[in-house]
Scaffold this active site. Structure first.
Site, mmCIF file in Angstrom:
data_model
loop_
_atom_site.group_PDB
_atom_site.id
_atom_site.type_symbol
_atom_site.label_atom_id
_atom_site.label_comp_id
_atom_site.label_asym_id
_atom_site.label_seq_id
_atom_site.Cartn_x
_atom_site.Cartn_y
_atom_site.Cartn_z
ATOM 1 C CG HIS A 133 2.520 2.894 1.387
ATOM 2 N ND1 HIS A 133 3.784 2.883 0.823
ATOM 3 C CD2 HIS A 133 2.693 2.580 2.708
ATOM 4 C CE1 HIS A 133 4.677 2.581 1.756
ATOM 5 N NE2 HIS A 133 4.034 2.393 2.908
ATOM 6 C CD GLU A 134 -0.135 0.781 5.217
ATOM 7 O OE1 GLU A 134 0.382 -0.322 5.509
ATOM 8 O OE2 GLU A 134 0.276 1.862 5.670
ATOM 9 C CB THR A 135 -2.719 -3.237 -0.585
ATOM 10 O OG1 THR A 135 -3.138 -2.064 -1.316
ATOM 11 C CG2 THR A 135 -3.520 -3.331 0.708
ATOM 12 N NE ARG A 282 2.787 5.708 4.451
ATOM 13 C CZ ARG A 282 2.002 4.745 4.923
ATOM 14 N NH1 ARG A 282 0.728 4.716 4.574
ATOM 15 N NH2 ARG A 282 2.462 3.821 5.743
ATOM 16 C CG MET A 318 3.118 -2.797 1.862
ATOM 17 S SD MET A 318 2.816 -4.560 1.627
ATOM 18 C CE MET A 318 3.534 -4.811 0.025
#
EC number: 3.2.1.14
Length: 318
Positions: A133-135, A282, A318
């Site tokens: 999720h972060e990337t 997520r 994001m």
């Protein structure tokens, strides 16, 4: 006399060519994925890495319970992150490689190797879900779906600031910026500092190592995953069932499950106000990865009804 000189030369040579580690050096880690021997020296031969010789950063461990490769294979890794090398992604060229992940994981005993096979698979699925999720570089109609595009980016997108908070303990280096980098998008000098100290790298002066060295990049994410920061437990302790919520946690509806991990990471922005698209993203990654690894996701995946621990340690990028 010759023997004495030879032994002295050998000791000096050993001191110059190896780094002290483990209990003999205050828990210091070896660089470059080397094993720490029971005597506190770094190397990659059986004398350092073999059973009975290795004290930390060992390759796997005794039997299947310690073998991370038995939890996630190279082919599973590629299937989970199958668009990470897309031309549109910063990580193209295999920056986020399986070998770099396995090497980094070896520095953190217990990561992906705690509990039974179900617990170990869930931890790997949860770790890659949160970091994906972060990337992510995905979008709702992306090829193979939005949850096939994790590990696309190396650095925070947009025009990030320097994320420097005045600190005598973790002073910012001149001209350095501490915006999100790597799988967990670690940010702020007060995270780069302790992370670097833990993994044996000066990240305050060299923060971009998290986006240029694959092993360091993965280590930064696993360090965050394994490290509790009171009152928050570690993500590792939550997903492996080692965390038991206090009365305060229970009153805040913070119960064991994937949702609490989201709360740890970014609860101040994402949790406690009902449905949130970031939380659902997520969860979407987590469900997909659990399917690939062949494990159920468990209960309590959302954090919409949980009060947050406070502001997240990371900036949601994001």
């Amino acid at each position: 006399e010759f023997t004495t000189l030879f032994l002295l030369f050998s000791v000096l040579l050993l001191s110059a060519s190896a780094e002290q580690c483990g209990s003999q050096a205050g828990g210091a880690l070896c660089a470059s994925g080397l094993c720490c021997s029971k005597f506190g020296w770094c190397g990659d031969t059986n004398d350092y890495c073999g059973p009975g010789n290795c004290q930390s950063q060992c390759p796997g461990g005794p039997g299947p319970s310690g073998d991370l490769g038995g939890v996630i294979s190279n082919s599973m890794f590629d299937q989970m992150l199958n668009h990470r090398n897309d031309n549109a992604c910063q990580g193209k060229g295999n920056f986020y490689s399986y070998n770099a992940f396995i090497s980094a994981a070896g520095s953190f005993p217990g990561f992906g190797t705690t509990g039974d096979i179900t617990a170990r698979k869930r931890e790997i699925a949860a770790f890659f879900a949160q970091t994906s999720h972060e990337t992510t570089g995905g979008w709702p109609t992306a090829p193979d779906g939005p949850y096939a595009w994790g590990y696309c980016f190396l650095r925070e997108q947009g025009s990030p600031g320097d994320y420097c908070t005045p600190s005598s303990q973790w002073p910012c280096a001149p001209g350095r910026k501490y915006f999100g980098r790597g799988p967990i998008q670690i940010s702020h000098n007060y995270n780069y500092g302790p992370c670097g100290r833990a993994i044996g790298v000066d990240l305050l002066n060299n923060p971009d190592l998290v986006a240029t060295d694959s092993v360091i990049s993965f280590k930064s994410a696993i360090w965050f995953w394994m490290t509790p920061q009171s009152p928050k437990p570690s993500c590792h302790d939550v997903i492996t069932g080692r965390w038991q919520p206090s009365g305060v946690d229970q009153a805040a509806n913070r119960v064991p499950g994937f949702g609490v991990i989201t709360n740890i990471i970014n609860g101040g922005l994402e949790c406690g106000h009902g449905s949130d698209s970031r939380v659902q993203d997520r969860i979407g990654f987590y469900r997909r990865y659990c399917g690939i690894l062949g494990v159920s996701p468990g209960d309590n995946l959302d954090c919409g009804n949980q009060r947050s621990f406070g502001n997240g340690l990371l900036v949601d990028t994001m």
